[in-house]
Design a protein around this motif. Sequence first.
Motif, PDB file in Angstrom:
ATOM      1  N   UNK A 180       7.802   1.231  -0.895  1.00 27.59           N
ATOM      2  CA  UNK A 180       6.952   1.104   0.292  1.00 27.59           C
ATOM      3  C   UNK A 180       5.522   1.549  -0.010  1.00 27.59           C
ATOM      4  N   UNK A 181       5.388   2.644  -0.749  1.00 23.30           N
ATOM      5  CA  UNK A 181       4.052   3.130  -1.105  1.00 23.30           C
ATOM      6  C   UNK A 181       3.352   2.142  -2.045  1.00 23.30           C
ATOM      7  N   UNK A 182       4.106   1.561  -2.959  1.00 23.26           N
ATOM      8  CA  UNK A 182       3.522   0.578  -3.877  1.00 23.26           C
ATOM      9  C   UNK A 182       3.067  -0.658  -3.114  1.00 23.26           C
ATOM     10  N   UNK A 183       3.865  -1.091  -2.150  1.00 21.30           N
ATOM     11  CA  UNK A 183       3.499  -2.265  -1.359  1.00 21.30           C
ATOM     12  C   UNK A 183       2.178  -2.045  -0.627  1.00 21.30           C
ATOM     13  N   UNK A 184       2.015  -0.865  -0.032  1.00 22.96           N
ATOM     14  CA  UNK A 184       0.767  -0.537   0.651  1.00 22.96           C
ATOM     15  C   UNK A 184      -0.408  -0.550  -0.315  1.00 22.96           C
ATOM     16  N   UNK A 185      -0.197   0.039  -1.488  1.00 15.75           N
ATOM     17  CA  UNK A 185      -1.256   0.090  -2.495  1.00 15.75           C
ATOM     18  C   UNK A 185      -1.645  -1.318  -2.959  1.00 15.75           C
ATOM     19  N   UNK A 186      -0.667  -2.193  -3.147  1.00 14.38           N
ATOM     20  CA  UNK A 186      -0.952  -3.558  -3.587  1.00 14.38           C
ATOM     21  C   UNK A 186      -1.744  -4.327  -2.528  1.00 14.38           C
ATOM     22  N   UNK A 187      -1.353  -4.178  -1.266  1.00 19.40           N
ATOM     23  CA  UNK A 187      -2.068  -4.868  -0.199  1.00 19.40           C
ATOM     24  C   UNK A 187      -3.518  -4.391  -0.105  1.00 19.40           C
ATOM     25  N   UNK A 188      -3.716  -3.098  -0.256  1.00 22.69           N
ATOM     26  CA  UNK A 188      -5.083  -2.563  -0.214  1.00 22.69           C
ATOM     27  C   UNK A 188      -5.911  -3.114  -1.370  1.00 22.69           C
ATOM     28  N   UNK A 189      -5.328  -3.178  -2.543  1.00 24.71           N
ATOM     29  CA  UNK A 189      -6.049  -3.690  -3.715  1.00 24.71           C
ATOM     30  C   UNK A 189      -6.371  -5.176  -3.554  1.00 24.71           C
ATOM     31  N   UNK A 190      -5.441  -5.949  -2.970  1.00 26.82           N
ATOM     32  CA  UNK A 190      -5.700  -7.374  -2.742  1.00 26.82           C
ATOM     33  C   UNK A 190      -6.866  -7.572  -1.780  1.00 26.82           C
TER      34      UNK A 190
END
Length: 387
Positions: free
Chosen positions: A251-261
């Motif tokens: 879940x934390x990785x998903x949030x980080x990926x969306x922010x980076x995108x």
Amino acid sequence: MYVSDLALTDFRSYQHVVLSLEPGITAFVGQNGQGKTNLVEAIAYLATFSSHRVAGDAALVRAGAERAFVQAKVVRGDRPVLLELEIVAGRANRARLNRSPLTRTRDLLGHLRTVLFAPEDLALVKGDPDGRRRFLDDLLTLLGPRMAGVRSDYERVVKQRNALLKTAASARRAGSDGDIRTLDVWDAKAAAIGAELVAARVRLLRMLRPHVQTAYEQVSGGQGTAEVAYRVRVGSGDAEEVEEDELVDAAAVETRLLEAMRRLRSREIERGVSLVGPHRDDVDLTLGGLPAKGYASHGESWSFALALRLASYEVLRTEHDLDVDGEPVLILDDVFAELDARRRERLAALVAPAQQVLITAAVAEDVPAALTGARLDVVNGTVGRGA
């Protein structure tokens, strides 16, 4: 676990060949170009659906043939299982299990587990990140065949997302902003599936880490400390410092990926490619705190590559019921000719106790005495019992 029978039809150089194998050590001996590597490549392909020699399937089909067939009987515990795979270049493969067709080819995965050592393994240390990513992902698939679906889904999503980015880039060059709302949907899909893949990779690295350290000490004779770490990379390869504990939380990785995108969307549209996600990440390999790539000697690099494979073998052993499945099949493809005498003997001592070891060598003298066993001579695609 061991392969008791192997049959190939129109695979590589073989129009047809049938072999019977036994547990323990078997060496395929023959000069280069005679077909010995093709035999062990077929076995490893059944386990992972990938070749250690080529990226695509076309080269696996014999010249002039339309398709290739690989069949193997695998003994797991006391249960034989028949695996069959039809390889059609440029089309989806088809599989059968115990002669019953499988709706999904990937359902064949997991019935055979192999760990393959080859000269190409040096690229794990000295090569590009894609080889290290593939090393992790292939091992994940052996541990849990459902990961094959995760990998396939992620590749499909990134391909679609890249197509949208290219469309947006063309619109921007034409003086229009274009309709990029669909990108939000594909961002969400890429982040969700990518996060699952990242978290699985990092959990796997945690399992591998102590075995890599131990194996490197054993192969190198205690010279140096080998470390592995996951490295998140975005943009043009810039590394991001991220705590490992954050990367095992999907879940934390998903949030980080969306922010980076969101942060890099303009750059992604400009270049027409996805700059964020597990397809950009890497595995850092260090020896004594220094990057192995660029600092390690040839011998040290070989020791590190061997340590990664030995660690894979130990993880596969410890994560499965040995009474039911047995140990993975070990394959050593022309490895000993690449090693100095000390590393050759150390590696031989480490793999000798395995349930089944398949070796290829140009000359019988390349096989250490500790790995004396059955011998099959391979000459012009013909396989016969050696002396």
